[in-house]
Design a protein around this motif. Structure first.
Motif, PDB file in Angstrom:
ATOM      1  N   GLY A  79       0.817  -1.208   0.000  1.00 60.16           N
ATOM      2  CA  GLY A  79       0.000   0.000   0.000  1.00 60.16           C
ATOM      3  C   GLY A  79       0.847   1.253   0.000  1.00 60.16           C
ATOM      4  N   GLU A  80       0.165   2.395   0.046  1.00 60.52           N
ATOM      5  CA  GLU A  80       0.842   3.666   0.214  1.00 60.52           C
ATOM      6  C   GLU A  80       1.313   3.782   1.670  1.00 60.52           C
ATOM      7  OE1 GLU A  80       1.443   5.844  -2.192  1.00 60.52           O
ATOM      8  OE2 GLU A  80       0.396   4.600  -3.679  1.00 60.52           O
ATOM      9  N   LEU A  81       2.401   4.510   1.889  1.00 61.83           N
ATOM     10  CA  LEU A  81       2.890   4.660   3.257  1.00 61.83           C
ATOM     11  C   LEU A  81       1.850   5.317   4.164  1.00 61.83           C
ATOM     12  CD1 LEU A  81       6.596   5.752   2.630  1.00 61.83           C
ATOM     13  CD2 LEU A  81       5.750   3.496   3.312  1.00 61.83           C
ATOM     14  N   SER A  82       1.009   6.147   3.597  1.00 63.92           N
ATOM     15  CA  SER A  82      -0.046   6.793   4.377  1.00 63.92           C
ATOM     16  C   SER A  82      -1.092   5.789   4.861  1.00 63.92           C
ATOM     17  CB  SER A  82      -0.735   7.884   3.546  1.00 63.92           C
ATOM     18  OG  SER A  82      -1.330   7.320   2.382  1.00 63.92           O
ATOM     19  N   GLU A  83      -1.027   4.571   4.314  1.00 66.33           N
ATOM     20  CA  GLU A  83      -1.979   3.522   4.693  1.00 66.33           C
ATOM     21  C   GLU A  83      -1.389   2.537   5.702  1.00 66.33           C
ATOM     22  OE1 GLU A  83      -4.305   3.332   0.368  1.00 66.33           O
ATOM     23  OE2 GLU A  83      -2.694   1.917   0.803  1.00 66.33           O
ATOM     24  N   LEU A  84      -0.194   2.812   6.200  1.00 68.89           N
ATOM     25  CA  LEU A  84       0.397   1.923   7.195  1.00 68.89           C
ATOM     26  C   LEU A  84      -0.557   1.770   8.376  1.00 68.89           C
ATOM     27  CD1 LEU A  84       4.102   3.119   7.103  1.00 68.89           C
ATOM     28  CD2 LEU A  84       3.315   0.775   6.647  1.00 68.89           C
ATOM     29  N   PRO A  85      -0.676   0.570   8.923  1.00 70.25           N
ATOM     30  CA  PRO A  85      -1.694   0.295   9.946  1.00 70.25           C
ATOM     31  C   PRO A  85      -1.469   1.037  11.256  1.00 70.25           C
ATOM     32  CG  PRO A  85      -0.957  -1.744   8.901  1.00 70.25           C
ATOM     33  CD  PRO A  85      -0.010  -0.667   8.463  1.00 70.25           C
ATOM     34  N   ASP A  86      -2.577   1.277  11.949  1.00 68.58           N
ATOM     35  CA  ASP A  86      -2.538   1.919  13.251  1.00 68.58           C
ATOM     36  C   ASP A  86      -1.870   1.009  14.291  1.00 68.58           C
ATOM     37  OD1 ASP A  86      -3.313   4.250  14.816  1.00 68.58           O
ATOM     38  OD2 ASP A  86      -4.713   2.919  15.845  1.00 68.58           O
ATOM     39  N   LEU A  98       4.886 -13.884   9.855  1.00 71.53           N
ATOM     40  CA  LEU A  98       3.966 -14.699   9.066  1.00 71.53           C
ATOM     41  C   LEU A  98       4.340 -14.690   7.583  1.00 71.53           C
ATOM     42  CD1 LEU A  98       0.511 -13.930  10.742  1.00 71.53           C
ATOM     43  CD2 LEU A  98       2.107 -15.818  11.163  1.00 71.53           C
ATOM     44  N   ASP A  99       4.829 -13.549   7.075  1.00 73.82           N
ATOM     45  CA  ASP A  99       5.327 -13.508   5.695  1.00 73.82           C
ATOM     46  C   ASP A  99       6.480 -14.488   5.520  1.00 73.82           C
ATOM     47  OD1 ASP A  99       3.493 -11.569   5.055  1.00 73.82           O
ATOM     48  OD2 ASP A  99       4.949  -9.948   4.798  1.00 73.82           O
ATOM     49  N   SER A 100       7.383 -14.498   6.484  1.00 66.50           N
ATOM     50  CA  SER A 100       8.532 -15.394   6.420  1.00 66.50           C
ATOM     51  C   SER A 100       8.086 -16.853   6.421  1.00 66.50           C
ATOM     52  CB  SER A 100       9.465 -15.132   7.600  1.00 66.50           C
ATOM     53  OG  SER A 100      10.476 -16.105   7.699  1.00 66.50           O
ATOM     54  N   ARG A 101       7.159 -17.183   7.287  1.00 65.74           N
ATOM     55  CA  ARG A 101       6.675 -18.569   7.370  1.00 65.74           C
ATOM     56  C   ARG A 101       5.958 -18.993   6.092  1.00 65.74           C
ATOM     57  NH1 ARG A 101       4.024 -18.613  13.521  1.00 65.74           N
ATOM     58  NH2 ARG A 101       5.989 -18.266  14.662  1.00 65.74           N
ATOM     59  N   ALA A 102       5.293 -18.026   5.441  1.00 65.41           N
ATOM     60  CA  ALA A 102       4.538 -18.344   4.219  1.00 65.41           C
ATOM     61  C   ALA A 102       5.381 -18.238   2.954  1.00 65.41           C
ATOM     62  CB  ALA A 102       3.331 -17.414   4.119  1.00 65.41           C
ATOM     63  N   GLY A 103       6.625 -17.804   3.081  1.00 68.79           N
ATOM     64  CA  GLY A 103       7.489 -17.659   1.916  1.00 68.79           C
ATOM     65  C   GLY A 103       7.142 -16.471   1.047  1.00 68.79           C
ATOM     66  N   ILE A 104       6.514 -15.441   1.630  1.00 70.00           N
ATOM     67  CA  ILE A 104       6.155 -14.228   0.879  1.00 70.00           C
ATOM     68  C   ILE A 104       7.374 -13.318   0.777  1.00 70.00           C
ATOM     69  CG2 ILE A 104       4.726 -12.146   0.893  1.00 70.00           C
ATOM     70  CD1 ILE A 104       2.572 -13.801   2.346  1.00 70.00           C
ATOM     71  N   GLU A 105       7.670 -12.892  -0.436  1.00 71.52           N
ATOM     72  CA  GLU A 105       8.858 -12.058  -0.653  1.00 71.52           C
ATOM     73  C   GLU A 105       8.656 -10.665  -0.064  1.00 71.52           C
ATOM     74  OE1 GLU A 105      11.739 -10.469  -4.291  1.00 71.52           O
ATOM     75  OE2 GLU A 105       9.977 -11.695  -4.719  1.00 71.52           O
ATOM     76  N   PRO A 106       9.547 -10.207   0.824  1.00 70.90           N
ATOM     77  CA  PRO A 106       9.417  -8.868   1.410  1.00 70.90           C
ATOM     78  C   PRO A 106       9.837  -7.783   0.427  1.00 70.90           C
ATOM     79  CG  PRO A 106      11.409  -9.916   2.198  1.00 70.90           C
ATOM     80  CD  PRO A 106      10.705 -10.945   1.354  1.00 70.90           C
ATOM     81  N   ASN A 107       9.349  -6.567   0.656  1.00 65.11           N
ATOM     82  CA  ASN A 107       9.759  -5.453  -0.202  1.00 65.11           C
ATOM     83  C   ASN A 107      10.238  -4.242   0.613  1.00 65.11           C
ATOM     84  OD1 ASN A 107       7.262  -4.705   0.790  1.00 65.11           O
ATOM     85  ND2 ASN A 107       6.432  -4.029  -1.175  1.00 65.11           N
ATOM     86  N   MET A 108      10.305  -4.392   1.933  1.00 67.92           N
ATOM     87  CA  MET A 108      10.833  -3.336   2.789  1.00 67.92           C
ATOM     88  C   MET A 108      11.212  -3.934   4.134  1.00 67.92           C
ATOM     89  SD  MET A 108       7.385  -1.145   3.785  1.00 67.92           S
ATOM     90  CE  MET A 108       7.113  -0.729   2.053  1.00 67.92           C
TER      91      MET A 108
END
Length: 252
Positions: A79-86, A98-108
């Motif tokens: 998402g946009e940085l302005s949409e980062l969760p509360d 959870l991304d790591s466990r699921a094998g999801i490629e990180p982007n930051m």
């Protein structure tokens, strides 16, 4: 940083940093902050090889003593940085694990914390800690480091609305808060508040033990080290604290 009197070691290189990290947390943070709901995810930071590369320590050459520890985690956010969760800090740790466990490629990469023992403060180490975190992230090919920054001095102003405090400035038009100022001097930009960045809750007896206080009736209480008051409900036998952080962004 080759002229510094310490060396940087990651948990990927030294498995003993896991216990050292927990020991330093007990030295650095108020007791109640050791009971965040995301605590169970911390083991992955040190036991998953790929994540362990983002956990590091500064080890003093003369004494072999740890003088700083840092934690961060790669994750996926499209998402946009302005949409980062509360739910900043809690969200980022859970998302990264959870991304790591699921094998999801990180982007930051998200900064988790930098811990400096009390006897090491006031020596400019915080700047070096953020620099090391930035270098680790960029060294793994990332261009963005997001940070749910804990403005530590807010604990002295617990009744000031958070969204006002984070925009206070000093005479240099930099953030009033020292920890926010460290990030800002390095080019980080304020994105927005994360009012529910960390959730801590428990029975009243636990809160009385953590704070060395008594809570005889329901209401809001100011406690040492907290950025906002905590909420006590005697009928429900619970205390709840929502730690606010401020999202800041480093473009690497």
């Amino acid at each position: 940083m080759t002229d510094t009197p310490y060396r940087i070691v990651t948990a990927f290189e030294d498995g003993s940093l896991r216990q050292a990290n927990f020991d330093n947390a007990r030295l650095v943070w108020p007791t109640f902050m050791l009971h965040d709901i995301m605590g169970d995810y911390f083991a992955d930071l040190f036991t998953v090889p790929e994540l362990s590369k983002y956990q590091f320590a500064f080890i003093e050459d003369k004494t072999e003593r740890i003088i700083l520890m840092g934690n961060s985690i790669p994750l996926r956010f499209d998402g946009e940085l302005s949409e980062l969760p509360d739910k900043g800090w809690d969200w980022g740790i859970e998302k990264g694990v959870l991304d790591s466990r699921a094998g999801i490629e990180p982007n930051m990469v998200m900064a988790i914390q930098i811990m400096i023992p009390p006897d090491g403060r006031g020596k400019g180490l915080s700047v070096h800690g953020v620099t090391a975190m930035r270098k680790i992230a960029s060294g793994h090919g990332f261009s963005d480091l997001i940070a749910p920054v804990r403005p530590n001095m807010k604990s002295k102003y617990p009744l000031v609305p958070f969204e006002k405090y984070i925009y206070w400035t000093n005479g240099e038009r930099l953030p009033f808060d020292p920890w926010m100022r460290v990030h800002a001097r390095m080019g980080a930009k304020i994105i927005k508040p994360a009012h529910h960045s960390m959730l801590i809750h428990g029975p009243i007896a636990d809160w009385e033990e953590w704070t060395d206080m008594k809570f005889p009736e329901s209401g809001e209480y100011v406690i040492d080290g907290a950025l906002n008051p905590i909420s006590i409900d005697v009928e429900e036998n619970k205390g709840v604290y929502h730690e606010p952080n401020v999202w800041m962004h480093h473009r690497l």
